[in-house]
Design a protein around this motif. Structure first.
Motif, short mmCIF file in Angstrom:
data_model
loop_
_atom_site.label_atom_id
_atom_site.label_comp_id
_atom_site.label_asym_id
_atom_site.label_seq_id
_atom_site.Cartn_x
_atom_site.Cartn_y
_atom_site.Cartn_z
N GLY A 1 0.81 -1.20 0.00
CA GLY A 1 0.00 0.00 0.00
C GLY A 1 0.85 1.25 0.00
O GLY A 1 2.05 1.21 -0.24
N ASP A 2 0.21 2.36 0.30
CA ASP A 2 0.90 3.64 0.30
C ASP A 2 1.49 3.93 1.66
O ASP A 2 0.97 3.50 2.69
CB ASP A 2 -0.07 4.77 -0.07
N ALA A 3 2.58 4.68 1.67
CA ALA A 3 3.23 5.11 2.91
C ALA A 3 3.71 6.54 2.72
O ALA A 3 3.85 7.01 1.59
CB ALA A 3 4.39 4.19 3.24
N LEU A 4 3.97 7.21 3.82
CA LEU A 4 4.35 8.61 3.75
C LEU A 4 5.42 8.90 4.80
O LEU A 4 5.31 8.49 5.94
CB LEU A 4 3.12 9.48 4.03
N ILE A 5 6.48 9.56 4.36
CA ILE A 5 7.48 10.10 5.27
C ILE A 5 7.50 11.60 5.03
O ILE A 5 7.56 12.04 3.90
CB ILE A 5 8.88 9.51 5.02
N VAL A 6 7.41 12.37 6.11
CA VAL A 6 7.30 13.82 6.00
C VAL A 6 8.52 14.47 6.62
O VAL A 6 9.02 14.01 7.64
CB VAL A 6 6.02 14.30 6.72
N GLY A 7 8.99 15.54 6.01
CA GLY A 7 10.11 16.31 6.54
C GLY A 7 9.76 17.78 6.57
O GLY A 7 8.79 18.21 5.95
N PRO A 8 10.57 18.57 7.29
CA PRO A 8 10.23 19.99 7.45
C PRO A 8 10.39 20.81 6.18
O PRO A 8 9.63 21.74 5.95
CB PRO A 8 11.21 20.47 8.53
N THR A 9 11.38 20.49 5.35
CA THR A 9 11.58 21.23 4.10
C THR A 9 12.03 20.27 3.01
O THR A 9 12.64 19.23 3.29
CB THR A 9 12.68 22.31 4.25
N TYR A 10 11.72 20.62 1.78
CA TYR A 10 12.15 19.77 0.67
C TYR A 10 13.68 19.69 0.58
O TYR A 10 14.21 18.59 0.40
CB TYR A 10 11.56 20.25 -0.66
N PRO A 11 14.43 20.81 0.70
CA PRO A 11 15.89 20.71 0.59
C PRO A 11 16.49 19.75 1.63
O PRO A 11 17.40 18.99 1.33
CB PRO A 11 16.39 22.13 0.79
N LEU A 12 15.96 19.79 2.85
CA LEU A 12 16.46 18.89 3.88
C LEU A 12 16.14 17.45 3.54
O LEU A 12 16.98 16.56 3.68
CB LEU A 12 15.87 19.27 5.24
N MET A 13 14.93 17.20 3.08
CA MET A 13 14.56 15.83 2.69
C MET A 13 15.43 15.37 1.54
O MET A 13 15.91 14.23 1.53
CB MET A 13 13.08 15.76 2.31
N ASP A 14 15.63 16.23 0.56
CA ASP A 14 16.42 15.87 -0.61
C ASP A 14 17.88 15.58 -0.24
O ASP A 14 18.49 14.67 -0.78
CB ASP A 14 16.34 16.99 -1.64
N ARG A 15 18.39 16.33 0.70
CA ARG A 15 19.79 16.21 1.08
C ARG A 15 20.04 15.04 2.04
O ARG A 15 21.07 14.39 1.97
CB ARG A 15 20.24 17.52 1.72
N ARG A 16 19.10 14.74 2.96
CA ARG A 16 19.35 13.74 3.99
C ARG A 16 18.43 12.53 3.90
O ARG A 16 18.89 11.40 3.98
CB ARG A 16 19.20 14.38 5.36
N LEU A 17 17.12 12.76 3.77
CA LEU A 17 16.17 11.65 3.85
C LEU A 17 16.17 10.79 2.59
O LEU A 17 16.19 9.56 2.68
CB LEU A 17 14.77 12.17 4.14
N VAL A 18 16.15 11.42 1.43
CA VAL A 18 16.11 10.64 0.19
C VAL A 18 17.32 9.71 0.07
O VAL A 18 17.16 8.51 -0.21
CB VAL A 18 15.96 11.56 -1.05
N PRO A 19 18.56 10.18 0.32
CA PRO A 19 19.69 9.25 0.25
C PRO A 19 19.58 8.09 1.26
O PRO A 19 19.97 6.96 0.95
CB PRO A 19 20.90 10.12 0.56
N GLU A 20 19.05 8.37 2.43
CA GLU A 20 18.88 7.30 3.43
C GLU A 20 17.85 6.29 2.97
O GLU A 20 18.04 5.08 3.10
CB GLU A 20 18.49 7.90 4.79
N CYS A 21 16.73 6.76 2.41
CA CYS A 21 15.71 5.86 1.88
C CYS A 21 16.26 5.01 0.74
O CYS A 21 16.02 3.81 0.67
CB CYS A 21 14.49 6.64 1.43
N VAL A 22 17.01 5.64 -0.15
CA VAL A 22 17.61 4.90 -1.27
C VAL A 22 18.56 3.84 -0.74
O VAL A 22 18.55 2.69 -1.18
CB VAL A 22 18.34 5.86 -2.24
N SER A 23 19.37 4.20 0.25
CA SER A 23 20.31 3.24 0.82
C SER A 23 19.59 2.03 1.41
O SER A 23 19.98 0.89 1.16
CB SER A 23 21.14 3.93 1.91
N VAL A 24 18.54 2.28 2.15
CA VAL A 24 17.82 1.18 2.80
C VAL A 24 16.94 0.43 1.81
O VAL A 24 17.02 -0.79 1.67
CB VAL A 24 16.99 1.70 4.00
#
Length: 127
Positions: free
Chosen positions: A90-113
């Motif tokens: 199904g669908d899931a959602l991860i939310v961050g405070p700003t797009y630049p922060l998500m792009d810089r930190r969260l997206v690489p972590e998600c890709v890694s995992v």
């Protein structure tokens, strides 16, 4: 296109969904690995108390609200993958405070995992 019964279409859709569910034993808590390029060593870190609270929660809605550098980004992709597995997809959602922060930190972590450790698929950036 062949004529398919509704049950065959539903079975096909169910199989597609199963293929997207991570195949990983989440009975064990995840541990985090951090490579230190200065020493060439990999350090292993278990969950701390706050991360463990999120990991062990059976609540419908869970929010990990904590200070900067408290381990939310490290835990998030593992927790979401486990919840996807528990629910059968199904669908899931991860939310961050700003797009630049998500792009810089969260997206690489998600890709890694998700892409590399759990082999759930391939990340394709859209810009």
């Amino acid at each position: 296109m062949p004529d398919l019964s509704i049950s065959e279409v539903l079975e096909f859709a169910r199989k597609l969904q199963e293929d997207r569910v991570p195949k990983y034993d989440f009975e064990q808590e995840p541990v985090f690995e951090k490579f230190d390029p200065a020493t060439g060593e990999t350090h292993i870190y278990p969950l701390h108390e706050g991360q463990r609270t999120v990991w062990q929660s059976d609540a419908t809605d869970v929010a990990a609200i904590a200070a900067a550098r408290s381990g939310k980004t490290a835990l998030g992709p593992w927790w979401v993958a486990r919840e996807i597995q528990r629910s059968g997809g199904g669908d899931a959602l991860i939310v961050g405070p700003t797009y630049p922060l998500m792009d810089r930190r969260l997206v690489p972590e998600c890709v890694s995992v998700w892409d590399h450790k759990l082999d759930m698929g391939e990340y394709k950036a859209g810009r």
